[in-house]
Scaffold this motif. Structure first.
Motif, mmCIF file in Angstrom:
data_model
loop_
_atom_site.group_PDB
_atom_site.id
_atom_site.type_symbol
_atom_site.label_atom_id
_atom_site.label_comp_id
_atom_site.label_asym_id
_atom_site.label_seq_id
_atom_site.Cartn_x
_atom_site.Cartn_y
_atom_site.Cartn_z
ATOM 1 N N ALA A 5 -11.099 2.056 14.192
ATOM 2 C CA ALA A 5 -9.750 2.556 14.479
ATOM 3 C C ALA A 5 -9.127 3.172 13.233
ATOM 4 N N ALA A 6 -9.339 2.538 12.088
ATOM 5 C CA ALA A 6 -8.801 3.079 10.830
ATOM 6 C C ALA A 6 -9.411 4.444 10.536
ATOM 7 N N LEU A 7 -10.719 4.557 10.689
ATOM 8 C CA LEU A 7 -11.389 5.830 10.424
ATOM 9 C C LEU A 7 -10.908 6.917 11.381
ATOM 10 N N ARG A 8 -10.689 6.559 12.622
ATOM 11 C CA ARG A 8 -10.194 7.548 13.599
ATOM 12 C C ARG A 8 -8.800 8.045 13.218
ATOM 13 N N ARG A 9 -7.955 7.143 12.748
ATOM 14 C CA ARG A 9 -6.599 7.546 12.354
ATOM 15 C C ARG A 9 -6.626 8.424 11.110
ATOM 16 N N VAL A 10 -7.500 8.102 10.167
ATOM 17 C CA VAL A 10 -7.638 8.949 8.976
ATOM 18 C C VAL A 10 -8.148 10.323 9.387
ATOM 19 N N GLU A 11 -9.135 10.361 10.257
ATOM 20 C CA GLU A 11 -9.682 11.635 10.734
ATOM 21 C C GLU A 11 -8.608 12.454 11.440
ATOM 22 N N ALA A 12 -7.784 11.813 12.258
ATOM 23 C CA ALA A 12 -6.717 12.529 12.958
ATOM 24 C C ALA A 12 -5.716 13.112 11.965
ATOM 25 N N SER A 13 -5.402 12.360 10.921
ATOM 26 C CA SER A 13 -4.472 12.855 9.900
ATOM 27 C C SER A 13 -5.057 14.048 9.156
ATOM 28 N N LEU A 14 -6.327 13.966 8.805
ATOM 29 C CA LEU A 14 -6.982 15.078 8.110
ATOM 30 C C LEU A 14 -7.084 16.309 9.007
ATOM 31 N N SER A 15 -7.392 16.114 10.273
ATOM 32 C CA SER A 15 -7.481 17.237 11.210
ATOM 33 C C SER A 15 -6.129 17.929 11.363
ATOM 34 N N ALA A 16 -5.067 17.127 11.447
ATOM 35 C CA ALA A 16 -3.730 17.716 11.565
ATOM 36 C C ALA A 16 -3.379 18.519 10.317
ATOM 37 N N PHE A 17 -3.793 18.032 9.167
ATOM 38 C CA PHE A 17 -3.544 18.762 7.926
ATOM 39 C C PHE A 17 -4.342 20.066 7.896
#
Length: 84
Positions: A5-17
Motif C-alpha cells: 500500500a505504501a509503494l502504491r501511494r508513492v507511485e501515485a504521487s510520483l505519477s501525479a507529479f
C-alpha cells in the motif's frame, strides 16, 4: 499500512507529479507522509522515535533508538522522543 500500500501511494504521487497534476512540493509532502505512516504503524514491540535532529528510527526501546541514531548520524549523545 503495509509495504504494498505504501509503494502504491508513492507511485501515485510520483505519477501525479510526472503528469503535471501536482507540483514538487505537494509530491514531496505526500511521499513523506506515506513513509512516516508506514514507519509508525508497526505491530509488536517496535516503536518509532524521532531524534533531536529530525532523524526517525524504529526500535524496541529508547536506548536502542539512541544507538541507531548514533550509528546513522555520528551524533555523540542524541536525544530521542517516542512518536505517538
Amino acid at each position: 499500512m503495509d509495504r504494498i500500500a505504501a509503494l502504491r501511494r508513492v507511485e501515485a504521487s510520483l505519477s501525479a507529479f510526472e503528469s503535471g497534476e501536482t507540483d514538487l512540493e505537494t509530491c514531496e509532502r505526500r511521499v513523506r507522509a506515506v513513509v512516516r505512516t508506514f514507519a509508525t504503524e508497526f505491530d509488536g514491540d517496535l516503536s518509532a522515535y524521532r531524534a533531536d535532529d529530525g532523524t526517525v528510527v524504529v526500535a524496541a526501546s529508547e536506548r536502542e533508538a539512541r544507538e541507531q541514531v548514533r550509528e546513522l548520524t555520528d551524533a555523540d549523545a542524541p536525544t530521542v522522543q517516542l512518536i505517538d
